[in-house]
Design a protein around this motif. Structure first.
Motif, PDB file in Angstrom:
ATOM      1  N   GLN A 438       0.802  -1.214   0.000  1.00 31.47           N
ATOM      2  CA  GLN A 438       0.000   0.000   0.000  1.00 31.47           C
ATOM      3  C   GLN A 438       0.839   1.270   0.000  1.00 31.47           C
ATOM      4  OE1 GLN A 438      -1.559   2.474   2.230  1.00 31.47           O
ATOM      5  NE2 GLN A 438      -3.404   2.726   0.975  1.00 31.47           N
ATOM      6  N   VAL A 439       2.084   1.190   0.452  1.00 33.98           N
ATOM      7  CA  VAL A 439       2.920   2.395   0.492  1.00 33.98           C
ATOM      8  C   VAL A 439       3.245   2.892  -0.909  1.00 33.98           C
ATOM      9  CG1 VAL A 439       3.941   1.691   2.690  1.00 33.98           C
ATOM     10  CG2 VAL A 439       5.114   1.109   0.558  1.00 33.98           C
ATOM     11  N   HIS A 440       3.030   2.052  -1.924  1.00 35.00           N
ATOM     12  CA  HIS A 440       3.332   2.454  -3.297  1.00 35.00           C
ATOM     13  C   HIS A 440       2.151   3.125  -3.998  1.00 35.00           C
ATOM     14  CE1 HIS A 440       7.098   0.314  -2.965  1.00 35.00           C
ATOM     15  NE2 HIS A 440       6.472  -0.800  -2.674  1.00 35.00           N
ATOM     16  N   MET A 441       0.991   3.191  -3.344  1.00 33.78           N
ATOM     17  CA  MET A 441      -0.168   3.787  -3.988  1.00 33.78           C
ATOM     18  C   MET A 441       0.049   5.252  -4.385  1.00 33.78           C
ATOM     19  SD  MET A 441      -2.701   2.003  -4.940  1.00 33.78           S
ATOM     20  CE  MET A 441      -3.802   3.379  -5.203  1.00 33.78           C
ATOM     21  N   PRO A 442       0.682   6.089  -3.552  1.00 31.20           N
ATOM     22  CA  PRO A 442       0.859   7.485  -3.984  1.00 31.20           C
ATOM     23  C   PRO A 442       1.611   7.608  -5.304  1.00 31.20           C
ATOM     24  CG  PRO A 442       1.260   7.286  -1.640  1.00 31.20           C
ATOM     25  CD  PRO A 442       1.119   5.890  -2.158  1.00 31.20           C
ATOM     26  N   TYR A 443       2.586   6.742  -5.534  1.00 27.46           N
ATOM     27  CA  TYR A 443       3.314   6.804  -6.798  1.00 27.46           C
ATOM     28  C   TYR A 443       2.390   6.483  -7.966  1.00 27.46           C
ATOM     29  CZ  TYR A 443       6.676   5.711 -10.458  1.00 27.46           C
ATOM     30  OH  TYR A 443       7.368   5.697 -11.646  1.00 27.46           O
ATOM     31  N   LEU A 444       1.569   5.456  -7.813  1.00 31.04           N
ATOM     32  CA  LEU A 444       0.652   5.113  -8.895  1.00 31.04           C
ATOM     33  C   LEU A 444      -0.372   6.214  -9.129  1.00 31.04           C
ATOM     34  CD1 LEU A 444      -0.048   1.318  -8.316  1.00 31.04           C
ATOM     35  CD2 LEU A 444       1.511   2.385  -9.926  1.00 31.04           C
ATOM     36  N   GLN A 445      -0.737   6.933  -8.073  1.00 34.72           N
ATOM     37  CA  GLN A 445      -1.715   8.001  -8.221  1.00 34.72           C
ATOM     38  C   GLN A 445      -1.141   9.210  -8.955  1.00 34.72           C
ATOM     39  OE1 GLN A 445      -2.605   8.261  -4.031  1.00 34.72           O
ATOM     40  NE2 GLN A 445      -4.630   7.356  -4.310  1.00 34.72           N
ATOM     41  N   TRP A 446       0.169   9.412  -8.840  1.00 31.27           N
ATOM     42  CA  TRP A 446       0.749  10.649  -9.360  1.00 31.27           C
ATOM     43  C   TRP A 446       1.636  10.467 -10.582  1.00 31.27           C
ATOM     44  CZ3 TRP A 446      -1.212  15.113  -8.061  1.00 31.27           C
ATOM     45  CH2 TRP A 446      -1.887  15.223  -6.840  1.00 31.27           C
ATOM     46  N   THR A 447       2.003   9.256 -10.912  1.00 30.33           N
ATOM     47  CA  THR A 447       2.858   9.083 -12.078  1.00 30.33           C
ATOM     48  C   THR A 447       2.144   9.509 -13.351  1.00 30.33           C
ATOM     49  OG1 THR A 447       4.187   7.527 -13.342  1.00 30.33           O
ATOM     50  CG2 THR A 447       2.159   6.671 -12.420  1.00 30.33           C
ATOM     51  N   ASP A 448       2.892  10.079 -14.270  1.00 26.99           N
ATOM     52  CA  ASP A 448       2.332  10.511 -15.549  1.00 26.99           C
ATOM     53  C   ASP A 448       2.260   9.362 -16.548  1.00 26.99           C
ATOM     54  OD1 ASP A 448       1.986  13.091 -14.738  1.00 26.99           O
ATOM     55  OD2 ASP A 448       3.935  13.770 -15.464  1.00 26.99           O
ATOM     56  N   ASP A 449       2.981   8.293 -16.284  1.00 29.12           N
ATOM     57  CA  ASP A 449       3.012   7.181 -17.227  1.00 29.12           C
ATOM     58  C   ASP A 449       1.689   6.417 -17.193  1.00 29.12           C
ATOM     59  OD1 ASP A 449       5.481   7.715 -18.102  1.00 29.12           O
ATOM     60  OD2 ASP A 449       6.469   6.005 -17.171  1.00 29.12           O
ATOM     61  N   THR A 450       1.327   5.890 -18.323  1.00 26.18           N
ATOM     62  CA  THR A 450       0.234   4.918 -18.396  1.00 26.18           C
ATOM     63  C   THR A 450       0.854   3.575 -18.740  1.00 26.18           C
ATOM     64  OG1 THR A 450      -0.162   5.246 -20.764  1.00 26.18           O
ATOM     65  CG2 THR A 450      -1.330   6.705 -19.231  1.00 26.18           C
TER      66      THR A 450
END
Length: 583
Positions: A438-450
């Motif tokens: 769950q600590v990786h969720m912020p990265y997935l929320q903010w990354t510009d990559d699809t």
């Protein structure tokens, strides 16, 4: 207990959804089906060739591949006998693993997708399946509370569900099927036929489609369910022998409804304007049935076994393993279907998982293929597989390096200190994995990559490495715990405090390799215990083998010829290089 009306194939919906929500409920499964590799789980049928595809896909689909790797990891870590035993039961384990997607996650159930997510929270670790009432995005119609209340499910998060499946595997293995009230319930899913009004209506266990009297279901030809299933297997299924070395057909052969049966089930089930999409439960004739139809998606399976059997046990174990594997993905740690799609689309991330296998991806230029090197043995090997911080993304500041969470292995010994009082092993694996992921969720929320960007393997590489490594190791840990503590396999170094003492008189211990009691150690075998020896295997006591048969005889028997062996009616003590061999 609430039951479906057995005189009708379905129960009316308890509430009426708004038209736009119902339309979304139809569109969502269709949109999901566009994804070629969605969910990282193999399809059973190739609807273009009309041939079974499971045996061609399972090594390139992340969940089933991770299960295969878990067996390989047991072998590499010094349990070859356990690995051989698991390999012999690989097919039902693979089918149970994939069944979680097709019965649990996909549109065969619950008006959309039964999302088996587990959201870690310091105050409440029972936050949900990710499908609240009135979900505005996906049209999912059921809530976490409904799953908890439904007698057929009785669970409210992926941890509880994984533990339920693990305990189901235990009951099937130990001859105790039926001790849980859910073992007696048959559940089914029906859908209105195309062209009917409303053509998108689906009814499932939460709507009341479950019963404790499957023989009275009219569409199962009352009292004749075994004959219907047998006929379906004989005339309505394609088969592929995946493991010819196995003589048991449920360990060797997959049975998949033919494409024409997936599209039209009238030959087998008379439902009028409705179609059967899935059935799971007792067949009314002494066996447990798992029947799945999912139309043009090619998702169909018939698995029909005695409830108290190892085949059935490993099917449920595979289901539990899928739930454990899921929670190495950050998206499986949120509790709202809308959040899943806005943070990072679930299917597309698992697409990256599958592409990693099919295209032999690396996660940085010049790096090795992840499929060839995972799982990692050391922290140095693990961190060499990805670049951190991730390359070419504006969200670098949100990324969390997974290195501090790395574990060389995730067997029970590593998990035990992290378990909470009363928490089962499968539940614990899900919870701990979810907390780390769950600590990786912020990265997935903010990354510009699809996920479809050419740079995706490089910006998402650290997450691909992390999720895959963890999924394999937790699978191996759960598998090893099942083999050693439930099936009671023993090999290698065994003594009291390390695989011993052997005190369970209710279920035999099985030697799947030579057992050595090291010098200075004692292995105690208690009254009434049975030990089955595999061919050529023996117990070698460099320390002390103490057998107490005074109050109830201890039996040592051949695993293949149970009439051959010896009975210890008093005491037997072997030490200083003594051996015990049963031939």
């Amino acid at each position: 207990m609430k039951e479906a009306a057995v005189t009708s194939p379905f129960v009316p919906l308890p509430r009426v959804s708004k038209p736009w929500r119902r339309a979304l409920a139809v569109l969502t499964p269709l949109l999901q089906a566009v994804s070629v590799w969605g969910y990282g789980s193999p399809n059973y049928n190739n609807m273009d060739t009309k041939q079974i595809s499971f045996h061609l896909e399972y090594t390139n689909s992340i969940h089933t591949w991770a299960t295969v790797k878990a067996v390989e990891l047991l072998r590499a870590d010094g349990w070859p006998g356990m690995a051989d035993f698991a390999q012999a039961h690989l097919l039902p384990m693979l089918l149970g693993n994939a069944w979680n997607d097709h019965w649990g996650d996909r549109e065969v159930m619950t008006e959309g997708v039964l999302l088996d997510y587990f959201r870690p929270d310091p105050s409440d670790h029972n936050n949900g399946y990710g499908n609240p009432d009135a979900d505005l995005f996906s049209g999912i119609d059921h809530s976490t509370d409904e799953f908890a209340r439904c007698p057929f499910w009785g669970v409210e998060n992926a941890g509880q569900h994984a533990e339920h499946r693990f305990q189901a595997a235990r009951r099937a293995c130990r001859g105790q099927w039926g001790q849980d009230s859910r073992d007696h319930l048959a559940a089914y899913v029906t859908a209105a036929r195309v062209g009917q009004t409303p053509f998108f209506e689906i009814h499932d266990p939460i709507h009341g489609n479950y019963t404790s009297q499957p023989n009275r279901l009219p569409w199962f030809h009352p009292g004749k369910a075994p004959a219907v299933i047998s006929n379906l297997l004989a005339r309505g299924c394609n088969t592929v022998v995946m493991f010819p070395q196995q003589t048991n057909p449920w360990l060797s052969t997959i049975h998949v409804p033919k494409p024409e049966q997936l599209r039209d089930r009238d030959d087998w089930f008379d439902l009028g304007n409705y179609r059967l999409r899935g059935y799971m439960g007792p067949d009314g004739g002494g066996k447990q049935a798992y029947v799945c139809f999912a139309g043009d998606n090619g998702l169909g399976l018939v698995f029909w076994v005695p409830p108290n059997s190892l085949e059935h046990a490993f099917f449920n174990l595979g289901w539990a393993m899928h739930l454990v594997q899921d929670n190495s993905l950050p998206m499986h740690t949120v509790d709202d279907a809308y959040d899943i799609f806005t943070a990072f689309r679930h299917n597309d991330y698992e697409d990256r998982w599958a592409f990693m296998l099919q295209r032999n991806w690396n996660t940085h230029i010049g790096g090795p293929s992840l499929k060839a090197v995972l799982p990692a043995n050391t922290l140095q090997a693990f961190t060499s597989l990805y670049v951190f911080p991730p390359q070419r993304t504006s969200a670098d500041g949100w990324a969390v390096n997974p290195a501090p969470y790395f574990k060389p292995r995730w067997y029970f010994a590593e998990l035990a200190p992290l378990l909470r009082p009363g928490e089962g092993v499968a539940h614990g694996y899900v919870r701990v994995s979810a907390e780390m992921a769950q600590v990786h969720m912020p990265y997935l929320q903010w990354t510009d990559d699809t996920p479809d960007d050419a740079d995706a393997p490089y910006s998402l590489g650290f997450l691909l490495v992390w999720s895959t490594d963890l999924a394999i190791k937790t699978s191996a840990g759960l598998l090893h715990h099942f083999l050693s503590e439930v099936v009671q396999l023993r090999e290698g170094i065994v003594y009291d405090g390390h695989g011993g003492p052997l005190l369970n008189a209710g279920y035999p211990y099985r030697l799947v390799g030579n057992v050595t009691v090291p010098a200075g150690k004692t292995l105690t075998i208690g009254p009434g215990v049975t030990v089955r020896f595999g061919p050529g295997h023996r117990i070698h006591a460099d320390g002390v083998l103490r057998v107490n048969g005074a109050s109830a005889s201890v039996r040592f028997v051949s695993n293949t010829e149970t009439s051959r062996g010896m009975r210890i009616a008093k005491d037997l003590v072997l030490k200083n290089g003594g051996e015990l061999t049963v031939r």
